[in-house]
Write a protein that holds these residues in place. Sequence first.
Motif, mmCIF file in Angstrom:
data_model
loop_
_atom_site.group_PDB
_atom_site.id
_atom_site.type_symbol
_atom_site.label_atom_id
_atom_site.label_comp_id
_atom_site.label_asym_id
_atom_site.label_seq_id
_atom_site.Cartn_x
_atom_site.Cartn_y
_atom_site.Cartn_z
ATOM 1 N N VAL A 474 16.625 54.365 28.812
ATOM 2 C CA VAL A 474 17.077 54.912 30.100
ATOM 3 C C VAL A 474 15.946 55.679 30.779
ATOM 4 O O VAL A 474 15.710 55.541 31.994
ATOM 5 C CB VAL A 474 18.314 55.800 29.911
ATOM 6 N N GLU A 475 15.215 56.468 30.009
ATOM 7 C CA GLU A 475 14.078 57.200 30.563
ATOM 8 C C GLU A 475 13.030 56.241 31.110
ATOM 9 O O GLU A 475 12.480 56.451 32.204
ATOM 10 C CB GLU A 475 13.458 58.105 29.493
ATOM 11 N N ASP A 476 12.751 55.179 30.362
ATOM 12 C CA ASP A 476 11.774 54.172 30.823
ATOM 13 C C ASP A 476 12.262 53.503 32.100
ATOM 14 O O ASP A 476 11.466 53.228 33.008
ATOM 15 C CB ASP A 476 11.554 53.116 29.733
ATOM 16 N N TRP A 477 13.572 53.243 32.159
ATOM 17 C CA TRP A 477 14.132 52.572 33.339
ATOM 18 C C TRP A 477 13.976 53.443 34.577
ATOM 19 O O TRP A 477 13.569 52.966 35.634
ATOM 20 C CB TRP A 477 15.607 52.260 33.074
ATOM 21 N N TYR A 478 14.293 54.732 34.443
ATOM 22 C CA TYR A 478 14.142 55.644 35.587
ATOM 23 C C TYR A 478 12.677 55.790 35.983
ATOM 24 O O TYR A 478 12.347 55.839 37.178
ATOM 25 C CB TYR A 478 14.751 57.003 35.269
ATOM 26 N N SER A 479 11.780 55.814 35.015
ATOM 27 C CA SER A 479 10.344 55.958 35.304
ATOM 28 C C SER A 479 9.779 54.718 35.985
ATOM 29 O O SER A 479 8.823 54.806 36.766
ATOM 30 C CB SER A 479 9.568 56.224 34.003
ATOM 31 N N ALA A 480 10.372 53.559 35.683
ATOM 32 C CA ALA A 480 9.865 52.293 36.239
ATOM 33 C C ALA A 480 10.314 52.061 37.675
ATOM 34 O O ALA A 480 10.005 51.021 38.269
ATOM 35 C CB ALA A 480 10.311 51.127 35.361
ATOM 36 N N GLY A 481 11.036 53.005 38.256
ATOM 37 C CA GLY A 481 11.525 52.859 39.632
ATOM 38 C C GLY A 481 12.985 53.183 39.779
ATOM 39 O O GLY A 481 13.531 53.171 40.891
ATOM 40 N N GLY A 482 13.644 53.492 38.653
ATOM 41 C CA GLY A 482 15.069 53.777 38.697
ATOM 42 C C GLY A 482 15.434 55.013 39.483
ATOM 43 O O GLY A 482 16.510 55.074 40.103
ATOM 44 N N GLU A 483 14.556 55.990 39.467
ATOM 45 C CA GLU A 483 14.843 57.216 40.221
ATOM 46 C C GLU A 483 14.957 56.916 41.711
ATOM 47 O O GLU A 483 15.887 57.370 42.389
ATOM 48 C CB GLU A 483 13.757 58.257 39.961
ATOM 49 N N GLN A 484 13.987 56.144 42.221
ATOM 50 C CA GLN A 484 13.979 55.834 43.656
ATOM 51 C C GLN A 484 15.182 54.971 44.051
ATOM 52 O O GLN A 484 15.837 55.227 45.072
ATOM 53 C CB GLN A 484 12.688 55.112 44.039
ATOM 54 N N ILE A 485 15.483 53.950 43.230
ATOM 55 C CA ILE A 485 16.575 53.058 43.604
ATOM 56 C C ILE A 485 17.922 53.751 43.447
ATOM 57 O O ILE A 485 18.867 53.496 44.213
ATOM 58 C CB ILE A 485 16.524 51.748 42.777
ATOM 59 N N THR A 486 18.033 54.662 42.484
ATOM 60 C CA THR A 486 19.278 55.423 42.331
ATOM 61 C C THR A 486 19.472 56.366 43.512
ATOM 62 O O THR A 486 20.595 56.534 44.022
ATOM 63 C CB THR A 486 19.266 56.211 41.009
ATOM 64 N N GLU A 487 18.390 56.975 43.971
ATOM 65 C CA GLU A 487 18.469 57.828 45.156
ATOM 66 C C GLU A 487 18.901 57.011 46.375
ATOM 67 O O GLU A 487 19.757 57.439 47.164
ATOM 68 C CB GLU A 487 17.105 58.478 45.410
ATOM 69 N N TYR A 488 18.311 55.808 46.508
ATOM 70 C CA TYR A 488 18.681 54.922 47.622
ATOM 71 C C TYR A 488 20.156 54.514 47.510
ATOM 72 O O TYR A 488 20.880 54.483 48.519
ATOM 73 C CB TYR A 488 17.784 53.681 47.620
ATOM 74 N N ALA A 489 20.613 54.221 46.287
ATOM 75 C CA ALA A 489 22.003 53.837 46.081
ATOM 76 C C ALA A 489 22.959 54.933 46.511
ATOM 77 O O ALA A 489 23.989 54.685 47.160
ATOM 78 C CB ALA A 489 22.230 53.471 44.622
ATOM 79 N N ASN A 490 22.634 56.176 46.162
ATOM 80 C CA ASN A 490 23.518 57.284 46.507
ATOM 81 C C ASN A 490 23.541 57.533 48.010
ATOM 82 O O ASN A 490 24.567 57.971 48.554
ATOM 83 C CB ASN A 490 23.090 58.534 45.749
ATOM 84 N N GLU A 491 22.455 57.246 48.711
ATOM 85 C CA GLU A 491 22.449 57.352 50.173
ATOM 86 C C GLU A 491 23.279 56.214 50.786
ATOM 87 O O GLU A 491 24.002 56.430 51.766
ATOM 88 C CB GLU A 491 21.019 57.286 50.692
ATOM 89 N N THR A 492 23.167 55.018 50.201
ATOM 90 C CA THR A 492 23.832 53.850 50.746
ATOM 91 C C THR A 492 25.334 53.868 50.496
ATOM 92 O O THR A 492 26.127 53.440 51.352
ATOM 93 C CB THR A 492 23.230 52.568 50.120
ATOM 94 N N LEU A 493 25.752 54.385 49.339
ATOM 95 C CA LEU A 493 27.152 54.307 48.924
ATOM 96 C C LEU A 493 27.986 55.527 49.309
ATOM 97 O O LEU A 493 29.122 55.653 48.875
ATOM 98 C CB LEU A 493 27.227 54.107 47.402
ATOM 99 N N LYS A 494 27.427 56.423 50.117
ATOM 100 C CA LYS A 494 28.191 57.601 50.532
ATOM 101 C C LYS A 494 29.478 57.199 51.219
ATOM 102 O O LYS A 494 29.508 56.307 52.030
ATOM 103 C CB LYS A 494 27.341 58.433 51.511
#
Length: 494
Positions: A474-494
């Motif tokens: 999970v840490e590797d996934w977030y480091s590989a770009g997961g943080e940015q895409i999760t942030e984008y998801a939370n903006e998109t799915l509001k």
Amino acid sequence: MKKSFLLLISLFMVLGLLAACSPDKEDTKQDNKDNDGEATTIQIVMKDDNSSNPVSEPYFDAIEKGLLEDENIKVNFELVDLPQGNYAEKLNLLLYSGEIPDMIYFQGGDQAIAEQGLLEDLRPYIEDSKYLKDIIQPYNEQRLENYPYLLWVKPLAPKVPVIRGDWFNQMETSAALMENPTVDNYYAFFKELVEKQPGGNGKPAYALTVAGDIAEIDFTFDMAFGINQTWLKKDDGTYEYARVSQQQKEKLEFYHKLYADGLLDPQFLTKQWDTKEKAFYDSEAAVIPGTAGKVIDIYDGKMVQVNGDDASLVLLPPAKGEFQGYGATDVTKESRGIAISSQSENKELVFKILDYMASPQGQMIDRFGFEGEHYNIVDGNIELTDKYYSEWFARFWEPVEFTSPTPVSEKTPLLGESASKSLEDAQEFYAEDNSFIIPEEYVANWDAMQNLYKEFTTDVITGKRPISDFDAFVEDWYSAGGEQITEYANETLK
């Protein structure tokens, strides 16, 4: 001198007369085409239709004949062969080489092609269509609005698990599974299949096989483990990607247990769709997932041919837990479908062909195959043959509601019992996903993250890595770009 001048004037007059009497070059070309009945060549690339398939040529010949008789359209289909191997990869190699057929069937890999402007926006064509606009479903409409380059008018068709009926009826755990298909009851059913070996002579060797990865199994088990959408809503109201959730960890533990206990095919990673199906027909595997609807009918027909009527397939239910179903339906885009090349000189003609295949006459060709081979007309009704059930499938459209111009005999319905129920269950368990198209700036990272996910899940299932490594993954996934895409998801799915 005077004589020469008069000759020159006469020459100009003749040339002017010839020019006045001669039609425009393009008009001449069109007139010749109309007069001599020249057919327009349409290049098509389809996954299952090529020069090695004996059904392909007569099938497209029948469409050519129907187009001419019903729509006064004269075409000549030219099927493009692809090398053996992964269809999406081989297709993209063809397209990147500059050879772009007029009509293209995609099964992945289309987004990169669309982003280069090589695929036509289908919405204006559908709006002006004769037939297609009346058969597309709400989920088709949503997908076209999000991604207007692919069309795939089919019923909802998740991957559903099936087993031959004679084996199913021998299992003591069958009744419990059907009444209450919990994960534990599924495990008990799989275990009994391998221990009892109802086929004899060590068969089945394993309870379940799939083609290459766990995606096909996920249709059965995701929702039971609480994975009901791509982005799961947490207690604090934010979203996390389902594949890095606690629910995913618990599911992977179950998959590893299946593998470690010899219930999941140990060679599932190297299986392709054809070798998966062969293992099923050869009784090496008891259960396989298949696409709901016609594919299940084909499986059923072949299984009966090989093993007799008692082996007719039984549809197994989706696992039941926190939720139940065959997974959420993605409405961001069609995952597969037919596209029109934006580079084609015959775009409108290609769409007329697609529209014709939605007409009653086109559906007769597409849904029923060849008279005398796949069906016969008996007392004014269509009677389907065994060959129809074991071989035929619609290459183009399958409207949810379809009334045949010629009635189908009640003795030979379009779909068998298991296939019909699979489509009914898909509708019953319908749930809409909350996924979205990944923005272009994230695509490269997203692909890398998906590969990271596939590699880790494979290693966990096969025992190369312990499930305790999940947090590190999970840490590797977030480091590989997961943080940015999760942030984008939370903006998109509001």
